[in-house]
Design a protein around this motif. Structure first.
Motif, PDB file in Angstrom:
ATOM      1  N   SER A 102       5.802  -9.564  15.830  1.00  0.00           N
ATOM      2  CA  SER A 102       6.321  -9.761  17.184  1.00  0.00           C
ATOM      3  C   SER A 102       7.234  -8.605  17.576  1.00  0.00           C
ATOM      4  N   LYS A 103       7.157  -8.208  18.859  1.00  0.00           N
ATOM      5  CA  LYS A 103       8.064  -7.201  19.393  1.00  0.00           C
ATOM      6  C   LYS A 103       9.413  -7.849  19.695  1.00  0.00           C
ATOM      7  N   PRO A 104      10.538  -7.157  19.539  1.00  0.00           N
ATOM      8  CA  PRO A 104      10.630  -5.794  18.986  1.00  0.00           C
ATOM      9  C   PRO A 104      10.266  -5.804  17.500  1.00  0.00           C
ATOM     10  N   ILE A 105       9.480  -4.821  17.106  1.00  0.00           N
ATOM     11  CA  ILE A 105       8.934  -4.808  15.756  1.00  0.00           C
ATOM     12  C   ILE A 105       9.958  -4.288  14.759  1.00  0.00           C
ATOM     13  N   ASP A 106      10.118  -5.016  13.675  1.00  0.00           N
ATOM     14  CA  ASP A 106      10.951  -4.552  12.584  1.00  0.00           C
ATOM     15  C   ASP A 106      10.250  -3.370  11.916  1.00  0.00           C
ATOM     16  N   GLU A 107      10.920  -2.246  11.833  1.00  0.00           N
ATOM     17  CA  GLU A 107      10.291  -1.021  11.335  1.00  0.00           C
ATOM     18  C   GLU A 107       9.737  -1.188   9.920  1.00  0.00           C
ATOM     19  N   GLN A 108      10.549  -1.784   9.039  1.00  0.00           N
ATOM     20  CA  GLN A 108      10.101  -1.919   7.649  1.00  0.00           C
ATOM     21  C   GLN A 108       8.936  -2.887   7.539  1.00  0.00           C
ATOM     22  N   ASP A 109       8.935  -3.942   8.360  1.00  0.00           N
ATOM     23  CA  ASP A 109       7.812  -4.889   8.342  1.00  0.00           C
ATOM     24  C   ASP A 109       6.512  -4.182   8.725  1.00  0.00           C
ATOM     25  N   LEU A 110       6.594  -3.299   9.728  1.00  0.00           N
ATOM     26  CA  LEU A 110       5.398  -2.573  10.171  1.00  0.00           C
ATOM     27  C   LEU A 110       4.922  -1.614   9.079  1.00  0.00           C
ATOM     28  N   ILE A 111       5.845  -0.876   8.488  1.00  0.00           N
ATOM     29  CA  ILE A 111       5.477   0.069   7.424  1.00  0.00           C
ATOM     30  C   ILE A 111       4.854  -0.680   6.254  1.00  0.00           C
ATOM     31  N   ASP A 112       5.451  -1.806   5.884  1.00  0.00           N
ATOM     32  CA  ASP A 112       4.917  -2.601   4.769  1.00  0.00           C
ATOM     33  C   ASP A 112       3.513  -3.105   5.089  1.00  0.00           C
ATOM     34  N   ALA A 113       3.322  -3.574   6.332  1.00  0.00           N
ATOM     35  CA  ALA A 113       2.016  -4.108   6.727  1.00  0.00           C
ATOM     36  C   ALA A 113       0.951  -3.009   6.717  1.00  0.00           C
ATOM     37  N   ILE A 114       1.323  -1.813   7.159  1.00  0.00           N
ATOM     38  CA  ILE A 114       0.362  -0.697   7.164  1.00  0.00           C
ATOM     39  C   ILE A 114       0.018  -0.275   5.744  1.00  0.00           C
ATOM     40  N   GLN A 115       1.007  -0.203   4.884  1.00  0.00           N
ATOM     41  CA  GLN A 115       0.732   0.165   3.489  1.00  0.00           C
ATOM     42  C   GLN A 115      -0.185  -0.863   2.830  1.00  0.00           C
ATOM     43  N   LYS A 116       0.054  -2.140   3.132  1.00  0.00           N
ATOM     44  CA  LYS A 116      -0.812  -3.189   2.613  1.00  0.00           C
ATOM     45  C   LYS A 116      -2.238  -3.018   3.145  1.00  0.00           C
ATOM     46  N   SER A 117      -2.346  -2.677   4.433  1.00  0.00           N
ATOM     47  CA  SER A 117      -3.659  -2.477   5.048  1.00  0.00           C
ATOM     48  C   SER A 117      -4.379  -1.278   4.435  1.00  0.00           C
ATOM     49  N   GLN A 118      -3.647  -0.212   4.177  1.00  0.00           N
ATOM     50  CA  GLN A 118      -4.253   0.978   3.579  1.00  0.00           C
ATOM     51  C   GLN A 118      -4.775   0.691   2.175  1.00  0.00           C
ATOM     52  N   GLN A 119      -4.027  -0.086   1.407  1.00  0.00           N
ATOM     53  CA  GLN A 119      -4.474  -0.462   0.063  1.00  0.00           C
ATOM     54  C   GLN A 119      -5.732  -1.317   0.135  1.00  0.00           C
ATOM     55  N   LEU A 120      -5.755  -2.233   1.108  1.00  0.00           N
ATOM     56  CA  LEU A 120      -6.926  -3.085   1.289  1.00  0.00           C
ATOM     57  C   LEU A 120      -8.144  -2.251   1.678  1.00  0.00           C
ATOM     58  N   LEU A 121      -7.955  -1.307   2.590  1.00  0.00           N
ATOM     59  CA  LEU A 121      -9.050  -0.446   3.021  1.00  0.00           C
ATOM     60  C   LEU A 121      -9.563   0.396   1.859  1.00  0.00           C
ATOM     61  N   GLU A 122      -8.660   0.914   1.046  1.00  0.00           N
ATOM     62  CA  GLU A 122      -9.055   1.727  -0.102  1.00  0.00           C
ATOM     63  C   GLU A 122      -9.934   0.916  -1.059  1.00  0.00           C
ATOM     64  N   ARG A 123      -9.533  -0.326  -1.329  1.00  0.00           N
ATOM     65  CA  ARG A 123     -10.334  -1.187  -2.221  1.00  0.00           C
ATOM     66  C   ARG A 123     -11.701  -1.470  -1.617  1.00  0.00           C
ATOM     67  N   THR A 124     -11.723  -1.722  -0.307  1.00  0.00           N
ATOM     68  CA  THR A 124     -12.985  -2.025   0.374  1.00  0.00           C
ATOM     69  C   THR A 124     -13.938  -0.833   0.329  1.00  0.00           C
ATOM     70  N   LEU A 125     -13.422   0.356   0.628  1.00  0.00           N
ATOM     71  CA  LEU A 125     -14.264   1.554   0.645  1.00  0.00           C
ATOM     72  C   LEU A 125     -14.756   1.886  -0.763  1.00  0.00           C
ATOM     73  N   ARG A 126     -13.892   1.693  -1.762  1.00  0.00           N
ATOM     74  CA  ARG A 126     -14.299   1.962  -3.138  1.00  0.00           C
ATOM     75  C   ARG A 126     -15.406   1.003  -3.569  1.00  0.00           C
ATOM     76  N   LYS A 127     -15.250  -0.267  -3.190  1.00  0.00           N
ATOM     77  CA  LYS A 127     -16.261  -1.268  -3.541  1.00  0.00           C
ATOM     78  C   LYS A 127     -17.585  -0.953  -2.857  1.00  0.00           C
ATOM     79  N   ARG A 128     -17.548  -0.521  -1.611  1.00  0.00           N
ATOM     80  CA  ARG A 128     -18.778  -0.182  -0.892  1.00  0.00           C
ATOM     81  C   ARG A 128     -19.468   1.017  -1.525  1.00  0.00           C
TER      82      ARG A 128
END
Length: 202
Positions: A102-128
């Motif tokens: 929710s806005k206003p966005i907590d900066e650390q929450d956003l960074i954490d969520a993006i890092q989590k998303s990047q890790q998920l994407l990396e696993r998905t691409l590796r599996k594919r």
């Protein structure tokens, strides 16, 4: 892995502020002022993580999620909103969102969520990539070798395979050796794993 982040938000100030924030931690961000522009370019974009505003004119962030799913694009998505509600949150998660902020966005929450998303994407691409390699290996088998592998994966013995296919045990062993050479393994368990992975591919 530092996969790109695509920020779709009709508020230029938000795009600029979040882009600046994320750049300070080494995250590359490309901003889009509306979903239509993003959809027009998505086919040429490198796989990445999405940060979508939930309320935008013409096409909402939730509708954009659905449009992308229809195109077979399942990149990790973070939904942001200044007007968040429980139903919108539920719908976002049903559509596969990694997080809902929710806005206003907590900066650390956003960074954490993006890092989590990047890790998920990396696993998905590796599996594919691994699945694509398995499909290539299985495609190199002859029709007869595929029949033998099917029975190996089902737990049949050499004698049972020979009887079922009308072959001699020696011929079955010859096929098994050829299969092992092409798949790069003589392990029945590994052959079975590869066979199962090939069967699960649409």
């Amino acid at each position: 892995m530092n996969s790109p982040v695509y920020l779709v938000d009709d508020d230029e100030a938000v795009r600029r502020a979040l882009g600046l924030l994320l750049s300070t931690v080494g995250i590359t961000v490309t901003g889009f002022a509306d979903p239509q522009t993003f959809l027009a370019q998505v086919g040429r974009l490198e796989p990445g993580c999405l940060v979508l505003d939930i309320r935008m004119p013409v096409i909402s962030g939730l509708k954009l999620q659905e449009r992308l799913a229809e195109q077979g694009i399942d990149w990790p998505t973070i939904v942001i909103s200044g007007h968040g509600d429980i139903e919108a949150c539920r719908r976002a998660f049903r559509n596969g969102a990694v997080d809902f902020l929710s806005k206003p966005i907590d900066e650390q929450d956003l960074i954490d969520a993006i890092q989590k998303s990047q890790q998920l994407l990396e696993r998905t691409l590796r599996k594919r990539a691994e699945t694509a390699e398995t499909i290539t290996l299985l495609a190199a088998l002859t029709a007869r070798e595929s029949e033998v592998l099917d029975r190996i994966a089902s737990g049949f013995t050499t004698r049972q395979i020979a009887e079922g296919l009308g072959l001699s045990p020696r011929t079955v062993e010859s096929h098994r050796a050829a299969i092992g050479a092409k798949l790069g393994t003589t392990s029945q368990a590994e052959m079975t794993r590869l066979w199962l992975e090939g069967q699960q591919t649409p």
